[in-house]
Design a protein around this motif. Structure first.
Motif, mmCIF file in Angstrom:
data_model
loop_
_atom_site.group_PDB
_atom_site.id
_atom_site.type_symbol
_atom_site.label_atom_id
_atom_site.label_comp_id
_atom_site.label_asym_id
_atom_site.label_seq_id
_atom_site.Cartn_x
_atom_site.Cartn_y
_atom_site.Cartn_z
ATOM 1 N N THR A 33 0.840 -1.190 0.000
ATOM 2 C CA THR A 33 0.000 0.000 0.000
ATOM 3 C C THR A 33 0.877 1.244 0.000
ATOM 4 O O THR A 33 2.023 1.215 0.435
ATOM 5 N N SER A 34 0.284 2.315 -0.508
ATOM 6 C CA SER A 34 0.930 3.614 -0.437
ATOM 7 C C SER A 34 -0.069 4.551 0.209
ATOM 8 O O SER A 34 -1.141 4.775 -0.362
ATOM 9 N N PRO A 35 0.199 5.039 1.417
ATOM 10 C CA PRO A 35 1.382 4.789 2.228
ATOM 11 C C PRO A 35 1.340 3.391 2.846
ATOM 12 O O PRO A 35 0.292 2.763 2.936
ATOM 13 N N SER A 36 2.505 2.929 3.280
ATOM 14 C CA SER A 36 2.587 1.613 3.922
ATOM 15 C C SER A 36 2.039 1.711 5.345
ATOM 16 O O SER A 36 1.681 2.787 5.817
ATOM 17 N N GLY A 37 1.976 0.580 6.025
ATOM 18 C CA GLY A 37 1.515 0.556 7.413
ATOM 19 C C GLY A 37 0.022 0.344 7.574
ATOM 20 O O GLY A 37 -0.527 0.589 8.644
ATOM 21 N N ALA A 38 -0.655 -0.139 6.539
ATOM 22 C CA ALA A 38 -2.097 -0.384 6.616
ATOM 23 C C ALA A 38 -2.372 -1.798 7.119
ATOM 24 O O ALA A 38 -1.523 -2.682 7.028
ATOM 25 N N ASN A 44 -11.077 -14.948 3.749
ATOM 26 C CA ASN A 44 -10.739 -16.345 4.035
ATOM 27 C C ASN A 44 -9.838 -16.469 5.266
ATOM 28 O O ASN A 44 -9.171 -17.472 5.458
ATOM 29 N N GLY A 45 -9.826 -15.420 6.123
ATOM 30 C CA GLY A 45 -9.209 -15.542 7.436
ATOM 31 C C GLY A 45 -7.771 -15.091 7.585
ATOM 32 O O GLY A 45 -7.208 -15.199 8.662
ATOM 33 N N PHE A 46 -7.160 -14.550 6.556
ATOM 34 C CA PHE A 46 -5.781 -14.069 6.672
ATOM 35 C C PHE A 46 -5.799 -12.596 7.074
ATOM 36 O O PHE A 46 -6.719 -11.866 6.738
ATOM 37 N N ARG A 47 -4.746 -12.171 7.791
ATOM 38 C CA ARG A 47 -4.645 -10.770 8.168
ATOM 39 C C ARG A 47 -3.206 -10.393 8.463
ATOM 40 O O ARG A 47 -2.382 -11.246 8.799
ATOM 41 N N CYS A 48 -2.919 -9.108 8.321
ATOM 42 C CA CYS A 48 -1.632 -8.578 8.757
ATOM 43 C C CYS A 48 -1.874 -7.184 9.324
ATOM 44 O O CYS A 48 -2.836 -6.520 8.960
ATOM 45 N N GLU A 49 -0.993 -6.762 10.194
ATOM 46 C CA GLU A 49 -1.168 -5.487 10.880
ATOM 47 C C GLU A 49 -0.483 -4.329 10.184
ATOM 48 O O GLU A 49 -0.824 -3.183 10.433
ATOM 49 N N GLN A 50 0.511 -4.596 9.349
ATOM 50 C CA GLN A 50 1.209 -3.513 8.657
ATOM 51 C C GLN A 50 1.705 -3.962 7.291
ATOM 52 O O GLN A 50 2.442 -4.942 7.189
ATOM 53 N N THR A 51 1.273 -3.225 6.275
ATOM 54 C CA THR A 51 1.780 -3.488 4.936
ATOM 55 C C THR A 51 3.156 -2.866 4.780
ATOM 56 O O THR A 51 3.458 -1.898 5.477
ATOM 57 N N ILE A 67 -8.692 -3.247 3.360
ATOM 58 C CA ILE A 67 -7.482 -2.556 3.793
ATOM 59 C C ILE A 67 -7.902 -1.280 4.500
ATOM 60 O O ILE A 67 -8.717 -0.503 3.966
ATOM 61 N N THR A 68 -7.353 -1.071 5.703
ATOM 62 C CA THR A 68 -7.682 0.119 6.479
ATOM 63 C C THR A 68 -6.415 0.745 7.054
ATOM 64 O O THR A 68 -5.443 0.046 7.342
ATOM 65 N N LYS A 69 -6.482 2.065 7.218
ATOM 66 C CA LYS A 69 -5.399 2.821 7.849
ATOM 67 C C LYS A 69 -6.031 4.101 8.382
ATOM 68 O O LYS A 69 -6.759 4.782 7.658
ATOM 69 N N VAL A 122 -2.167 -1.049 -3.710
ATOM 70 C CA VAL A 122 -3.280 -0.127 -3.479
ATOM 71 C C VAL A 122 -2.737 1.228 -3.032
ATOM 72 O O VAL A 122 -1.928 1.297 -2.108
ATOM 73 N N ARG A 123 -3.208 2.275 -3.692
ATOM 74 C CA ARG A 123 -2.906 3.651 -3.263
ATOM 75 C C ARG A 123 -4.109 4.116 -2.442
ATOM 76 O O ARG A 123 -5.197 4.281 -2.968
ATOM 77 N N LEU A 124 -3.874 4.306 -1.146
ATOM 78 C CA LEU A 124 -4.948 4.728 -0.248
ATOM 79 C C LEU A 124 -5.221 6.223 -0.415
ATOM 80 O O LEU A 124 -4.288 7.017 -0.576
ATOM 81 N N GLU A 125 -6.510 6.582 -0.367
ATOM 82 C CA GLU A 125 -6.907 7.983 -0.487
ATOM 83 C C GLU A 125 -7.111 8.572 0.899
ATOM 84 O O GLU A 125 -7.753 7.936 1.753
#
Length: 134
Positions: A33-38, A44-51, A67-69, A122-125
């Motif tokens: 993601t841009s910015p990172s850290g999302a 299907n049950g996968f997750r991560c805390e920081q991109t 994806i959230t930030k 993904v470019r976050l707005e």
């Protein structure tokens, strides 16, 4: 049967389930993601805390990605799969050699597939600022 025939037969039999043997049933799927850290969560049950982050996913997966930030609009998208070039070639090897078992194994494991998109970029707005009340 000569040694040459034995070697040829062993080689032909080893082509059964070509894609499963050469590519495996799982694929590394990456999220950037841009910015990172999302944060990333999948249906299907996968997750991560920081991109950026990477997951070992079954090739035949189809899922929703959230994806959230903080300070940015949430993003939601779909990941699907398609027959890849190398996976199709390996499946064709099963057909040519007549490996019905190999075709069945490859179809069951999804080894001839690739996740799409991969990587997911993904470019976050930025989220709109709340109105100032005076």
């Amino acid at each position: 049967m000569s040694v040459r025939h034995c070697v040829a037969l062993a080689a032909a039999l080893s082509l059964g389930a070509c894609a499963t043997v050469t590519r495996g049933a799982n694929e590394t799927w990456t999220v950037e993601t841009s910015p990172s850290g999302a944060q990333v969560r999948t249906s299907n049950g996968f997750r991560c805390e920081q991109t950026p982050c990477a997951f070992k996913m079954p090739r035949k997966s189809q899922f929703t990605v959230d994806i959230t930030k903080p300070g940015y609009k949430p993003w939601r998208g779909q990941v699907t799969h398609h027959v890849s070039g190398p996976g199709g070639v390996a499946m064709a090897g099963n057909v040519i050699v007549g490996g019905l078992i190999g075709i069945g194994v490859d179809a069951n494991t999804g080894a001839m597939l690739d996740l799409d998109p991969n990587p997911l970029v993904v470019r976050l707005e930025p989220a709109p600022l709340p109105p100032i009340i005076e």
